[in-house]
Design an enzyme around this catalytic site. Sequence first.
Site, PDB file in Angstrom:
ATOM      1  N   GLY A  33       2.030 -21.144 -36.738  1.00 32.30           N
ATOM      2  CA  GLY A  33       1.148 -19.914 -36.954  1.00 32.30           C
ATOM      3  C   GLY A  33       1.607 -19.576 -38.567  1.00 32.30           C
ATOM      4  CE1 TYR A 106      -8.082 -22.586 -23.892  1.00 33.95           C
ATOM      5  CE2 TYR A 106      -7.518 -23.625 -25.875  1.00 33.95           C
ATOM      6  CZ  TYR A 106      -9.042 -22.882 -24.618  1.00 33.95           C
ATOM      7  OH  TYR A 106      -9.225 -24.757 -24.404  1.00 33.95           O
ATOM      8  CB  ILE A 168     -11.313 -20.451 -45.000  1.00 33.42           C
ATOM      9  CG1 ILE A 168     -10.981 -19.453 -46.112  1.00 33.42           C
ATOM     10  CG2 ILE A 168     -12.320 -19.576 -44.056  1.00 33.42           C
ATOM     11  CD1 ILE A 168     -11.568 -18.226 -46.108  1.00 33.42           C
ATOM     12  N   GLY A 235      -4.941 -30.721 -50.742  1.00 28.77           N
ATOM     13  CA  GLY A 235      -4.380 -31.663 -50.078  1.00 28.77           C
ATOM     14  C   GLY A 235      -3.466 -33.504 -50.630  1.00 28.77           C
ATOM     15  CB  ALA A 263       1.271 -30.208 -45.330  1.00 28.01           C
ATOM     16  CG  ASP A 265       0.976 -22.839 -43.000  1.00 24.61           C
ATOM     17  OD1 ASP A 265       0.206 -22.094 -43.439  1.00 24.61           O
ATOM     18  OD2 ASP A 265       0.900 -22.841 -42.346  1.00 24.61           O
ATOM     19  CG  ASP A 301       2.586 -25.540 -38.099  1.00 27.74           C
ATOM     20  OD1 ASP A 301       1.998 -27.096 -37.943  1.00 27.74           O
ATOM     21  OD2 ASP A 301       1.951 -25.123 -37.976  1.00 27.74           O
TER      22      ASP A 301
HETATM   23  O1  KDG Z   1      -1.494 -23.319 -41.585  1.00 26.59           O
HETATM   24  C1  KDG Z   1      -0.902 -23.740 -40.326  1.00 26.59           C
HETATM   25  C2  KDG Z   1      -1.764 -23.208 -39.624  1.00 26.59           C
HETATM   26  O2  KDG Z   1      -3.030 -22.896 -38.785  1.00 26.59           O
HETATM   27  C3  KDG Z   1      -1.471 -22.953 -37.548  1.00 26.59           C
HETATM   28  O3  KDG Z   1       0.145 -23.191 -37.423  1.00 26.59           O
HETATM   29  C4  KDG Z   1      -1.807 -21.924 -36.511  1.00 26.59           C
HETATM   30  O4  KDG Z   1      -2.017 -20.461 -38.066  1.00 26.59           O
HETATM   31  C5  KDG Z   1      -2.685 -21.292 -37.433  1.00 26.59           C
HETATM   32  C6  KDG Z   1      -4.127 -21.120 -37.195  1.00 26.59           C
HETATM   33  O5  KDG Z   1      -4.417 -19.775 -37.472  1.00 26.59           O
HETATM   34  O6  KDG Z   1      -4.740 -22.021 -37.544  1.00 26.59           O
END
Ligand code: KDG
Length: 324
Positions: A33, A106, A168, A235, A263, A265, A301
């Site tokens: 996350g 989910y 986004i 990237g 990456a 984050d 992550d």
């Molecule tokens: O940046 C990585 C996140 O995208 C992933 O862990 C999941 O937070 C997330 C998301 O909402 O996409």
Amino acid sequence: MRFLTMGEVMIQLNPVISGPLRHVNLFEKHVAGSEGNVAIGLSRLGENAGIITAIGEDEFGKNVISVLRGEGVDVSHVFIDPHHPTGVYFIQRDFPFQGAIDVLYYRSSSAMANFSPSLVDEVDLGEVDVFHTSGITLMLSENCEKATKKMMERILNKKIFFSFDTNIRKKLIGDEKRAIDTLKPFIQSANLIFTGSGDLKFLLNRSDEDVEKLLDEFMRFFSISEKSVIVVKMGSNGALVKHKGKTHHRGAFRVRSLDTVGAGDAFDAAFLAFFLESGDISSALERASLVGALVTTMRGDFEAFPDREEIEIALRYSEGDDLR
Ligand code: KDG
């Protein structure tokens, strides 16, 4: 420096093989996350970092909290919701074409999606120097949107440094015009804006590949002050930073990448820590690029996020930008 982030921390089910999920039988479980990844990255760099989030009163929630605690993140603003579960998402790789990455959420009725806006009043901002959140949190639900707006007002009133990643995630966006209107005040108020070339195209409804041109248009369209720091992550094409009319560019480090999710984050966490302590854009950009690359060398992550000593070792080791 004390950092506080806000966003959903979830369980990630990461497939051990490529292909359509209906045929994948083995997954690794990770905690992930975006804003949690940023808090963990900051903590690995020795910063004091906490997170505002919500988890369910369930096994996955226990997993999230023990990982955050284990990583040294302050969990005093992790709210436990007995009525809604911890969010979960799956990754799918290399289908329907090699290199494709899909994310299946989910989380629409998760504890964080049901976050009560009044909870932000309980958050102690006493010693917070930097607040960071992202477009993901805004797009999770109306509750999250309200809570994040409330939080931003408190942050701005207290003149706390505000860092915002546009992040986004099209799957979380219903009406695109409404999404852009929601993001606008956050982009305009942030002292430091992280974005990506894909995010710029979405926000400006353009297909142009010239990132510098997109960035100029982004600044005009959102009336962004020259004083703000804008970081564009591209990237494998590297990253660029615009500040006070000057543009700094850096190519990407080359690594053997296994999992690119997270990456961006990792990049944010490293840039925040190094830029805010030194004000040196080139050095922060170099370290953030290195960390963003290194974190892709493991599944999950944040697992391969290096500490400060490891960053300097990797910098000395890298020949040019090659870490392979
Ligand atoms: O940046 C990585 C996140 O995208 C992933 O862990 C999941 O937070 C997330 C998301 O909402 O996409």
